[in-house]
Design an enzyme around this catalytic site. Structure first.
Site, PDB file in Angstrom:
ATOM      1  N   TYR A  42       0.886  -1.241  -0.273  1.00 18.01           N
ATOM      2  CA  TYR A  42       0.094   0.095  -0.022  1.00 18.01           C
ATOM      3  C   TYR A  42       0.806   1.189   0.052  1.00 18.01           C
ATOM      4  O   TYR A  42       0.649   2.240  -0.821  1.00 18.01           O
ATOM      5  CB  TYR A  42      -0.856  -0.152   1.369  1.00 18.01           C
ATOM      6  N   HIS A 161       1.220  13.306   3.261  1.00 21.08           N
ATOM      7  CA  HIS A 161       1.093  12.573   4.738  1.00 21.08           C
ATOM      8  C   HIS A 161       2.221  11.498   4.347  1.00 21.08           C
ATOM      9  O   HIS A 161       2.465  10.908   3.193  1.00 21.08           O
ATOM     10  CB  HIS A 161      -0.147  12.002   4.926  1.00 21.08           C
ATOM     11  N   HIS A 163       3.698   7.487   5.268  1.00 24.18           N
ATOM     12  CA  HIS A 163       3.463   6.181   5.698  1.00 24.18           C
ATOM     13  C   HIS A 163       4.907   5.627   5.901  1.00 24.18           C
ATOM     14  O   HIS A 163       5.563   5.490   5.071  1.00 24.18           O
ATOM     15  CB  HIS A 163       2.733   5.381   4.688  1.00 24.18           C
TER      16      HIS A 163
END
Length: 555
Positions: A42, A161, A163
């Site tokens: 992901y 953002h 991850h």
């Protein structure tokens, strides 16, 4: 503005899928049962990461094979510990099964990896590359630099953002990273510190939101101090039991006297349990019992409205919060970074550890030359974050995952040693004198204009004792100044030594002048109040004689 989340990855399928998701969202349909394979897939999604230009790794040879590399590290660690080794019927090492590793070699649920998310507001005006670097530095400092990780910066949600997935197994020590109760707070603090270097705005949480992070013992002791302070304030400003109860309600102090012991609770704080009166004064456990309070306040000869009591209490709280014991000058080289809420100051601790403490702006005054004046008390505490990347050889478990703090007196010593600026001490007796002067002024304003009440008489006595203490301290400081000048005169040929003496003399003289000014003002005020009292005594001899017979208890 930095918002953070943390998720634990419990299975290898989950790790793989998350890895693919952060690399390629189009491939991801994450189910609850399949979240270490899902994770890596992901986060490196090309649709989110500008064709993977914003994907990088640490201790990873091939980003696309990061799940396999995580697994290999865990396998090596298991072998080094003698785990996962089974022999087949030919007495050869049997193939290693990931499912067996997940179930057998951890207590409780397996923590194979940790998934961190950092979200930034568009108002921060950061570039994707800056956000990526903030995330990279954050995880390096959090883990100490010995844990493999993959980081991807996503651009698809209208805000940037990060991850981050890092291996729970240390590549050097083979030990597991333990995410403990306070690790989330440490993670947030490190992220905020690093983000502030790039100009990101940091949201400062209200103190009321942090009560859950303290133990019950700590919380109850904080409540006790606040309750006792409020009670002392009210006792000195009430003239009957009913008056006391009315004013206590105005100050959000709830009182329960239905049982054997009077109990108190702060209605404006998150206090769940009642505090018993007998726990507030160890020497006299009955002092704060409501019946005893009623006897004390009846001796007060004053009349003050509830509104005036409330306003004065607010003023007193504000003055107390602005009080200090030390004044230290901070130079630019001691500042790591800053934001609208305060400064991150560089500190050393332990044998060879370094980090930063965050100092809120209410403790600081900026100077025209770029320096800051730092006002603090000996018992103030400031939260510490450690630079773990400077100690990559350390095991993560040897370093605290819970918030750590440094005391004010430690910072005073360290900052003054670093920059050679002598700290200025505000003598504690100054605060005592100010408190008693404020109390005398209160009685003169709201009483009968004299010091005839029992409480006022005791305050007069205590103020006199404090003034004598201040006088002795002034003599001590004068003697110290003389001694320093004599010592300096012995070696005027060494400029470095002379400069050191001058800095120390300046600090002592400033402290002495501050104390002397307050001392002279206090003496003047006390003489003024006593002059009013003497005039009242001459004009009302019968009232004075009656008041003398009813002196209140000692404060």
């Amino acid at each position: 503005m930095v918002y953070t989340k943390h998720k634990v990855i419990h299975s290898f399928n989950q790790l793989h899928n998350t890895d693919q998701y952060i690399k390629d969202e189009a491939k991801v349909t994450v189910e609850k049962a399949n979240y270490l394979e899902n994770a890596v897939d992901y986060i490196i999604n090309p649709n989110k990461t500008n064709e993977q230009q914003l994907v990088s790794g640490h201790l990873i040879a091939n980003i696309e094979k990061s799940t396999d590399e995580f697994t290999r590290t865990k396998f090596i660690a298991a072998l080094a510990k003698g785990r996962g080794i089974e022999l087949d019927h030919n007495e050869k090492v049997a193939p290693f099964q990931l499912s067996d590793f997940e179930k057998k070699y951890q207590r409780g649920k397996t923590a194979l990896a940790h998934h961190l998310i950092q979200s930034f507001s568009p108002d921060d005006d950061l570039t994707p590359e800056e956000v990526h670097e903030i995330g990279r530095q954050t995880v390096l400092e959090l883990t100490g630099g010995n844990h493999q990780f993959v980081i991807a910066t996503h651009l698809d949600k209208g805000h940037l953002h990060n991850h981050i997935i890092f291996n729970s197994t240390n590549s050097v020590t083979n030990k597991a990273f333990r995410w403990q109760k306070g690790t989330q707070r440490v993670y947030e603090n490190i992220g905020n510190k690093i983000a502030s270097r790039y100009g990101a705005k940091i949201i400062e949480k209200r103190p009321g939101n942090n009560h859950a992070q303290y133990t019950k013992w700590q919380a109850q002791n904080i409540f006790k101090k606040k309750i006792k302070r409020r009670l002392d304030f009210l006792i000195a400003r009430s003239n009957s039991k009913e008056d006391f109860l009315e004013k206590a309600a105005a100050l959000s102090l709830e009182i329960n006297d239905k049982g054997k012991h009077t109990k108190f609770r702060l209605k404006d704080r998150e206090q769940q349990q009642w505090t018993r009166a007998r726990t507030l004064n160890k020497k006299d456990t009955d002092y704060y019992q409501l019946d005893h309070i009623a006897k004390v306040v009846e001796q007060n000869n004053l009349n003050i409205s509830v509104e005036d009591v409330f306003n004065e209490y607010i003023d007193t709280v504000q003055e107390t919060s602005q009080d200090y014991t030390w004044k230290v000058e901070i130079e630019p080289f001691q500042i790591d970074s800053s934001n609208e809420h305060g400064l991150y100051l560089n500190v050393d601790f332990g044998v060879d550890r370094r980090g930063q403490v965050f100092v809120p702006g209410r403790y600081l005054d900026p100077l025209e030359n770029g320096n800051y004046l730092f006002f603090l008390k000996d018992d103030d505490f400031f939260e510490l974050t450690e630079n773990r990347t400077e100690r990559p050889e350390s095991s993560p478990n040897s370093q605290s995952k819970t918030p750590r703090y440094m005391k004010g007196k430690t910072l005073v010593r360290q900052f003054s040693t670093q920059n050679g600026k002598q700290p200025v001490r505000k003598e504690p007796v100054l605060n005592t004198i100010n408190d008693y002067l404020r109390a005398l002024d209160f009685y003169a304003t709201h009483g009968d204009g004299t010091l005839q009440s029992g409480q006022a008489k005791q305050i007069d006595q205590k103020l006199t004792e404090s003034l004598n203490e201040a006088k002795d301290k002034l003599f001590e400081l004068d003697q110290k100044i003389v001694d320093l000048k004599q010592e300096m005169a012995k070696d005027l040929t060494n400029p470095r030594i002379v400069e050191g003496y001058k800095r120390e003399l300046e600090a002592i003289m400033e402290s002495r002048d501050l104390l002397n000014t307050q001392y002279e003002q206090a003496v003047q005020n006390l003489n003024y109040y006593r002059g009013i009292e003497s005039k009242y005594h001459n004009e009302n001899p019968e009232q004075t004689q009656k008041a003398t017979k009813n002196l209140g208890p000692a404060l």
